[in-house]
Design a protein around this motif. Structure first.
Motif, short mmCIF file in Angstrom:
data_model
loop_
_atom_site.label_atom_id
_atom_site.label_comp_id
_atom_site.label_asym_id
_atom_site.label_seq_id
_atom_site.Cartn_x
_atom_site.Cartn_y
_atom_site.Cartn_z
N LEU B 155 -7.24 -1.85 -8.30
CA LEU B 155 -6.96 -2.87 -7.30
C LEU B 155 -6.07 -2.31 -6.19
O LEU B 155 -6.30 -2.55 -5.00
CB LEU B 155 -6.26 -4.03 -8.01
N THR B 156 -5.05 -1.54 -6.60
CA THR B 156 -4.12 -0.99 -5.63
C THR B 156 -4.85 -0.08 -4.64
O THR B 156 -4.69 -0.22 -3.42
CB THR B 156 -3.03 -0.16 -6.35
N ALA B 157 -5.67 0.82 -5.18
CA ALA B 157 -6.36 1.75 -4.29
C ALA B 157 -7.26 0.99 -3.32
O ALA B 157 -7.28 1.28 -2.12
CB ALA B 157 -7.18 2.74 -5.11
N ILE B 158 -7.98 0.00 -3.84
CA ILE B 158 -8.91 -0.72 -2.98
C ILE B 158 -8.17 -1.59 -1.96
O ILE B 158 -8.50 -1.59 -0.77
CB ILE B 158 -9.88 -1.57 -3.83
N LEU B 159 -7.13 -2.28 -2.43
CA LEU B 159 -6.38 -3.13 -1.50
C LEU B 159 -5.71 -2.30 -0.41
O LEU B 159 -5.73 -2.67 0.76
CB LEU B 159 -5.33 -3.94 -2.25
N ILE B 160 -5.13 -1.18 -0.80
CA ILE B 160 -4.48 -0.33 0.21
C ILE B 160 -5.53 0.19 1.18
O ILE B 160 -5.30 0.28 2.39
CB ILE B 160 -3.71 0.84 -0.45
N GLY B 161 -6.70 0.52 0.67
CA GLY B 161 -7.79 0.97 1.53
C GLY B 161 -8.18 -0.10 2.53
O GLY B 161 -8.27 0.15 3.74
N LEU B 162 -8.37 -1.33 2.04
CA LEU B 162 -8.72 -2.43 2.93
C LEU B 162 -7.63 -2.65 3.96
O LEU B 162 -7.89 -2.84 5.15
CB LEU B 162 -8.94 -3.71 2.12
N TYR B 163 -6.41 -2.60 3.47
CA TYR B 163 -5.26 -2.82 4.35
C TYR B 163 -5.24 -1.77 5.47
O TYR B 163 -5.09 -2.10 6.65
CB TYR B 163 -3.99 -2.73 3.51
N MET B 164 -5.44 -0.51 5.09
CA MET B 164 -5.36 0.57 6.09
C MET B 164 -6.46 0.49 7.12
O MET B 164 -6.24 0.73 8.30
CB MET B 164 -5.42 1.92 5.38
N TYR B 165 -7.67 0.19 6.66
CA TYR B 165 -8.80 0.31 7.58
C TYR B 165 -9.26 -1.02 8.18
O TYR B 165 -9.99 -1.02 9.16
CB TYR B 165 -9.98 0.98 6.87
N ASN B 166 -8.88 -2.14 7.59
CA ASN B 166 -9.45 -3.39 8.07
C ASN B 166 -8.45 -4.44 8.54
O ASN B 166 -8.84 -5.56 8.85
CB ASN B 166 -10.33 -4.02 6.97
N THR B 167 -7.18 -4.09 8.56
CA THR B 167 -6.25 -5.09 9.06
C THR B 167 -5.52 -4.55 10.29
O THR B 167 -5.50 -3.35 10.56
CB THR B 167 -5.17 -5.46 8.02
N ARG B 168 -4.92 -5.49 10.98
CA ARG B 168 -4.17 -5.17 12.19
C ARG B 168 -2.96 -4.30 11.86
O ARG B 168 -2.67 -3.33 12.54
CB ARG B 168 -3.72 -6.49 12.77
N LYS B 169 -2.28 -4.67 10.80
CA LYS B 169 -1.11 -3.87 10.39
C LYS B 169 -1.54 -2.46 9.99
O LYS B 169 -0.84 -1.49 10.26
CB LYS B 169 -0.39 -4.54 9.22
N GLY B 170 -2.70 -2.37 9.36
CA GLY B 170 -3.21 -1.07 8.96
C GLY B 170 -3.47 -0.19 10.17
O GLY B 170 -3.20 1.02 10.17
N LEU B 171 -4.00 -0.80 11.22
CA LEU B 171 -4.26 -0.07 12.46
C LEU B 171 -2.94 0.45 13.03
O LEU B 171 -2.82 1.62 13.40
CB LEU B 171 -4.96 -1.00 13.46
N ASN B 172 -1.96 -0.43 13.07
CA ASN B 172 -0.65 -0.02 13.57
C ASN B 172 -0.06 1.10 12.73
O ASN B 172 0.49 2.07 13.25
CB ASN B 172 0.31 -1.21 13.56
N LEU B 173 -0.20 0.94 11.43
CA LEU B 173 0.31 1.95 10.50
C LEU B 173 -0.28 3.32 10.79
O LEU B 173 0.43 4.32 10.87
CB LEU B 173 -0.02 1.50 9.07
N ARG B 174 -1.59 3.36 10.96
CA ARG B 174 -2.23 4.65 11.23
C ARG B 174 -1.76 5.22 12.56
O ARG B 174 -1.53 6.41 12.70
CB ARG B 174 -3.75 4.48 11.24
N ALA B 175 -1.58 4.33 13.54
CA ALA B 175 -1.13 4.80 14.85
C ALA B 175 0.27 5.40 14.76
O ALA B 175 0.56 6.41 15.40
CB ALA B 175 -1.15 3.65 15.84
N VAL B 176 1.13 4.81 13.94
CA VAL B 176 2.50 5.33 13.81
C VAL B 176 2.47 6.76 13.28
O VAL B 176 3.18 7.63 13.76
CB VAL B 176 3.34 4.42 12.88
#
Lengths: 359, 313, 506
Positions: B155-176
């Motif tokens: 669950l952790t791996a999948i949720l973190i994956g979704l978070y990173m690639y499919n949410t607004r915060k994930g987008l910001n995170l990658r940009a940082v």
């Protein structure tokens, strides 16, 4: 109320020194708090640590014995760090150096003592150097992450010696106890002023490395490469060869320390030969600002801390691991203090008083 | 090798890979925000010892897990404070954290060596077969008949994956992690993002350590992680900073970790110590392979291990 | 000025970095619907002032008013909320994300990314301002012009009414500049305040309504464009009357020092970056190289200096083929060529080392045994005197010097070896006018001595003024070599975009 960070003008040597001193003091205070929480008097514990490290001639000797490998390995680590090659494989290089030297010690006992010891020194150096060349080659050739490779090689070296100790090299005379046979007298380093001669080797190496890092062409090239690969290429430095050479030297020094430990301290090869000193050396090298003369000072202090740590274990029943906690704490504080040499924090309103009057 | 790749072995590989998975995903999220935390081993050890301590005292699995995650997060907090707020060298700070965590766990665990957790505690981590999925032949047994933490790992791996690639915060995170100056100019709160994700990463490392001490081994031993933290750091590169790929990598290395026992059972003549080297050798091998084929997709975050200061000139 | 109301007002803004006072009680007023140019040399404080208006730096003291209300920004977010958007000289874009993702960055509305919905919102703004951006493209596939349009779009999407453009034309071709000016005028028509940072006089005269001149951290004057002229502006900017014209010295010989034949190179990804270049340079000649950033200039220089692998072709230096030789062989075998790289601190010099060590960098190969620091120290003193380097001393780390002084150290070291061929990549980038002129002089002096010079620059004015011939490269190919006396900017611009020049003027 807000606070923000602004750049400081260049600071003097003295200020720098004071900041470092403050960092170490804070580290000791924090550790002291920790000791207090455990229900001991920190001052008493610290005093005992000093007692344990320097309280008698024997203890001083033991502290020096502990400082010797730390100094030599720190020198080895420092030269790699200077190149920004994160060699955290000191541990494995120590083990391989000890392994190479032990091979001679166990198989060529008939050689004369000076000759055997000399050969062991060379073998120890080469053993560590070869172990250092592996990550160097991978880095130079394919830019493979050296931090992890050197670390993995530590474990591999450890498993290798475990294999020897529990397998083919097990001493038949030890009645099934997994132990490699002790070295014969002519494979053990002699003593000078009560401490094995390794301390002389360490001091000579400090001088050599000081000259090497500051005045030799190769040392200069390593420093340039550490600052910028492009500048190094521009200046006609052979990157590939410099990386390999540096790690040959770095690993070699660690291997030499391994030889000294095996020969003079435990008189045999064992899985304990490095015993974490390869990691402690990373701290001492860094705290010594990668400068050989400072490394000596820091290494002796750390050796004292280790000796003191094992002393308080018997005196107070505090785990000897407390020493490594204090060491890490000092490192944390010194790492953090570097910030205050470059920046200052302005607390309060971002604007000076005159603007309040203006409003 | 037919005798080795049995259902039981693959199932055990998933279990052995679970601590690696938590730590790898934790480190991925840390590196994605631009910080290289080499203190994984230390944070895992902190989580392992604190989790064990709490489990030993309270026998409450939930409390033990929370305590382990907190311990990992506290380790990460030290790292975050030094590298984000005080801009210390990330490599050395991470190493210091590992040294600290190792010392801390051996200090705290001194009286615990050899102690086994109670059976009632361990009973909380018995396998639960997932209805439906668990009934699929072979795969069901390998993947869907595990203790709850293994599922939490998925669950952790999948949720973190979704978070990173499919949410607004994930987008910001990658940009940082890629370009903090750009993210900053776009009004992403760099410091908050860094702290938040480094702490989350540390908590996951703590959980990974706790899985070892609470479930996989349930007896305290010194240096219980035995280098798994470092393998996790390597797995991040192997997984190309992708949590989904971390699943594959972790379970593969989990398999390597336990292959020794299996080989002994099959009567293949090879020293246990050489088999023990396998995960480490394989890590080096994998790193070399990854470094051979470098491309933009598998590249590390561009600002990895560089401190960010808005007013730097 | 179009319409009188002051929209942005900055009062007594002071900011220091360490010992350096970057802005000293600066003032600036910008109206709605005007294009306001900030003119000043490098180091005048233009960017610092604007970084404070956009919330990146926090002023030490002073006040900022927007629409009559005082504002206090502690982060770019505050500035964006107040309608201030800045387009930085170094684009603040994340390479591995798409254009749309970059636009959405930092906005917080909703938890999930709903790209479709935003796509249409962004399209609307693009139509309103006549901007053209491919929203699905990744940044790393974009040209400089596209990136700039994206930056503008990003800022507008955030509802900016005040747009700051920091030297936007520095990296554009003349044609792209025309497009940019159109967009700026459109923004002005829509009632935006546009602040345009530049040090290019002709552009300022073309686009600005009003001009504020800054010098050495101080506001000097604000003028209406209609009431001033380039000469007055230059004098205000530099602080004294200055002759901006660049001398061209006629070349005397036809002796060819360097012949490059069918030079080809591929980058790490296997893409051909130099596609069969052919050119010569004569003794005492300056061959200018023009081209859009990333057209192969860097690879060309590095290939000539032995730092970039050559796939095919010949580099004949006085008849000797240099292909396959390493920089060390260049130094030890006395191949008298010097290379002033674009990245001074990242390639030419070691930032944390002092002048002595940096001079050693090119000398230590010649000494046997240990380093010889004394001669290098003497050299350092000599360079300081000869080129008037401002430094606290020869043992001061190079990185603490100003850009101009760093460049002088680098030039001084390289010229010291009396090269016959000098390769210079963007030697005046980021330097103030006086240092620029000094560097041009130095190049001309070398030319007079008979040195062959390859001069790569982005500023077409200096290329036209200094060079004998200009070679234009586009996408790794030479699109033409023209006589600098006859060429025009428009012609060069077209060639930079890939239009081949048929008549070669050799």
């Amino acid at each position: 109320m807000q606070f923000r960070v602004v750049k400081k003008p260049e600071i003097s040597q003295k200020q720098y020194f004071l900041i470092m001193l403050a960092a170490i003091t804070l580290a000791l205070l924090t550790s002291g708090l920790f000791i207090l929480l455990l229900g001991f008097n920190p001052l008493g514990v610290y005093a005992s640590m000093i007692q344990g490290a320097f309280g008698s001639a024997y203890r001083i000797e033991q502290t020096i014995v502990a400082a010797v490998p730390l100094i030599i390995i720190s020198l080895g680590v420092a030269i790699a760090f200077k190149m920004k090659f994160w060699n955290i494989g000191g541990e494995g290089q120590v083990i391989m150096g000890a392994f190479f030297a032990s091979f001679l010690a166990l198989n060529y006992q008939h050689l004369s003592r000076p000759l055997l010891l000399l050969l062991m020194v060379v073998a120890g150096f080469i053993g560590g150097a070869l172990w250092g060349l592996i990550p160097a080659f991978l880095k130079a050739k394919w830019d493979t992450n050296e931090t992890i490779v050197t670390l993995m090689l530590n474990y591999i070296a450890l498993k290798w010696v475990t294999y020897l100790q529990y397998g083919p090299w097990k001493d038949p005379a030890s009645l099934g106890f997994p132990k490699i046979a002790n070295f014969t007298e002519n494979a053990i380093l002699p003593k000078l002023f009560g401490v094995h001669i390794g301390w002389v080797i360490a001091l000579i190496l400090v001088v050599i490395m000081y000259i090497f890092m500051n005045y030799s062409k190769k040392g200069f090239e390593i420093a340039v490469l550490g600052e910028s690969i492009n500048t190094a290429r521009y200046a006609g430095i052979n990157i590939f060869r410099t990386i390999l050479f540096t790690m040959f030297l770095s690993g070699g020094l660690c291997g030499l320390a391994g030889m000294i430990q095996a020969s003079a301290v435990i008189n045999t090869l064992s899985v304990e030969v490095a015993g974490g000193v390869g990691f402690t050396a990373i701290i001492t090298a860094w705290l010594g600002a990668l400068k050989p003369h400072w490394i000596v000072v820091v290494s002796v202090l750390f050796a004292a801390m280790v000796q003191g740590g094992s002393y308080i274990q018997t005196a107070f029943g505090i785990s000897a691991a407390s020493a490594s906690i204090i060491q890490a704490m000092i490192l944390f504080f010194v790492l953090g203090s570097d910030f205050f040499t470059k920046y200052k924090v302005v607390i309060g309103s971002s604007l000076p008083a005159d603007r309040k009057g203006a409003k | 090798m037919d005798g080795v790749l049995t259902v039981a072995f693959l199932k055990a590989a998933i279990i052995a890979g679970t601590p690696l998975l938590f730590a790898t995903v934790g480190e991925i999220i840390t590196e994605k925000v631009g910080n290289l935390n080499l203190g994984v081993e230390g944070m895992m050890l902190m989580g392992a010892v604190i989790g064990f301590q709490v489990a030993h005292v309270t026998s409450n699995p939930l409390l033990a897990l929370i305590a382990a995650a907190l311990a990992g997060a506290i380790g990460a907090l030290i790292f975050a404070f030094l590298t984000v707020s005080l801009r210390a060298n990330q490599v050395v700070t991470g190493l210091a954290l590992t040294i600290f965590g190792t010392g801390f766990s051996s200090f705290m665990g001194k009286g615990l060596v050899g102690i086994k957790l109670s059976d009632e505690f361990s009973a909380s981590f018995t396998s639960i077969k997932i209805p439906g999925l668990g009934d699929i032949p072979v795969i069901g047994e390998i993947l869907f008949n595990h203790d709850i933490l293994v599922y939490l790992g998925y669950l952790t791996a999948i949720l973190i994956g979704l978070y990173m690639y499919n949410t607004r915060k994930g987008l910001n995170l990658r940009a940082v992690g890629e370009n903090p100056a750009a993210a900053d100019a776009a009004s992403v709160r760099i410091t908050a993002y860094k702290y938040g994700h480094i702490l989350l990463g540390g908590a996951l490392c703590g959980l990974g350590g706790a899985y070892l001490s609470l479930v996989q081994v349930p007896v305290w031993q010194e240096n219980i992680t035995a280098g798994r933290g470092w393998i996790a750091v390597a797995l991040v590169i192997f997984a190309a900073w992708n949590p989904y790929k971390a699943l594959i990598g972790s379970y593969f290395f989990g398999g390597l970790d336990i292959i020794g026992f299996r080989l002994q059972g099959t009567g293949i003549q090879i020293s246990q110590y050489f088999v023990d080297m396998l995960p480490y050798l394989m890590t080096i091998f994998v790193l070399v392979i990854v470094s051979l084929k470098k491309d933009r997709k598998n590249a590390p975050p561009k600002a990895l291990s560089e401190p960010y200061f808005r007013e730097e000139r | 000025m179009q319409n009188g109301s002051v929209y942005v007002s900055m009062r007594d803004i002071t900011k220091t970095f360490g010992n350096v006072v970057a802005t000293d009680k600066m003032n600036l007023d910008v109206a709605e619907g005007e294009i306001h140019a900030l003119l000043g040399e490098n180091g005048a404080g233009k960017s610092t002032l604007m970084n404070m208006l956009s919330g990146i730096y926090i002023p030490d003291s002073g006040h900022i008013f927007i629409g009559g209300k005082e504002v206090k920004f502690s982060s770019p977010r505050d500035a964006i909320n107040a309608g201030v958007g800045m387009i930085h000289q170094h684009f603040k874009l994340v390479d591995v994300l798409t254009a749309l993702e970059n636009i959405l960055l930092g906005k917080r509305k909703g938890f999930l990314l709903n790209k479709k919905q935003h796509y249409h919102e962004v399209r609307k703004i693009m139509e309103q301002f006549h901007l053209e951006v491919d929203l699905k493209k990744y940044i790393y596939d974009m040209s400089v012009g596209e990136k700039q349009n994206l930056e503008i779009l990003k800022t507008l999407y955030r509802g900016a009414r005040i747009l700051i453009l920091d030297e936007p034309t520095a990296v554009l071709t003349p044609q792209e500049t025309v497009v940019l000016f159109k967009i700026m005028r459109r923004m002005k028509e829509q009632g935006c305040s546009v602040i345009f940072i530049s040090h290019k006089m002709n552009e300022v005269m073309e686009i600005a309504d009003r001009i504020t001149v800054l010098r050495k951290g101080k506001t000097i004057a604000t003028l209406n464009k209609a009431e001033t002229n380039p000469e007055e502006l230059t004098e205000l900017m530099v602080g004294r009357p200055i002759d901006l014209s660049i001398n061209r010295i006629e070349r005397v010989t036809d002796k060819r020092v360097l012949k490059v034949r069918d030079l080809r190179a591929v980058n790490e990804e296997g893409v051909e970056v130099l596609k069969g270049l052919n050119f010569d340079i004569c003794a005492g000649e300056i061959l200018g190289v023009a081209g859009i950033a990333g057209s192969g200039q860097k690879e060309l220089c590095e290939a000539l200096a032995g730092l970039y692998p050559v796939k095919e072709g010949e580099i004949l230096f006085k008849g000797e083929n240099l292909v396959g030789k390493t920089p060390k062989e260049f130094i030890t075998r006395g191949i008298s060529m010097s290379f002033i790289p674009e990245d001074r601190l990242g390639m030419g010099l070691v930032a944390s080392m002092d002048m002595v060590d940096n001079i050693l960098l090119k000398q230590y190969h010649h000494t046997k045994g240990f380093l010889k620091k004394k001669p290098a120290a003497a050299k350092a003193e000599e360079i300081i005197k000869k080129l008037d380097v401002q430094t606290p001393g020869i043992h001061h780390p190079i990185k603490n010097l100003s850009g101009g002084n760093i460049q002088k150290v680098l030039l001084g070291r390289e010229l010291d070896s009396h090269p016959e061929l000098l390769i210079t990549a963007y030697p005046v980038r980021g330097l103030d006018i006086n240092t620029c002129l000094r560097i041009y002089d130095i190049l001309n002096e070398e030319k007079k001595k008979g040195v062959a010079i390859l001069y790569i620059a982005e500023d077409l004015d200096s290329l036209l003024g200094l060079s004998d011939r200009i070679m234009v490269i586009s996408n790794g190919e030479i699109t033409g070599i023209v006589d600098a006396r006859k060429a025009t900017k428009e012609q060069l611009g077209a060639m930079m975009l890939g239009k081949k020049e048929e008549e070669y003027a050799v």
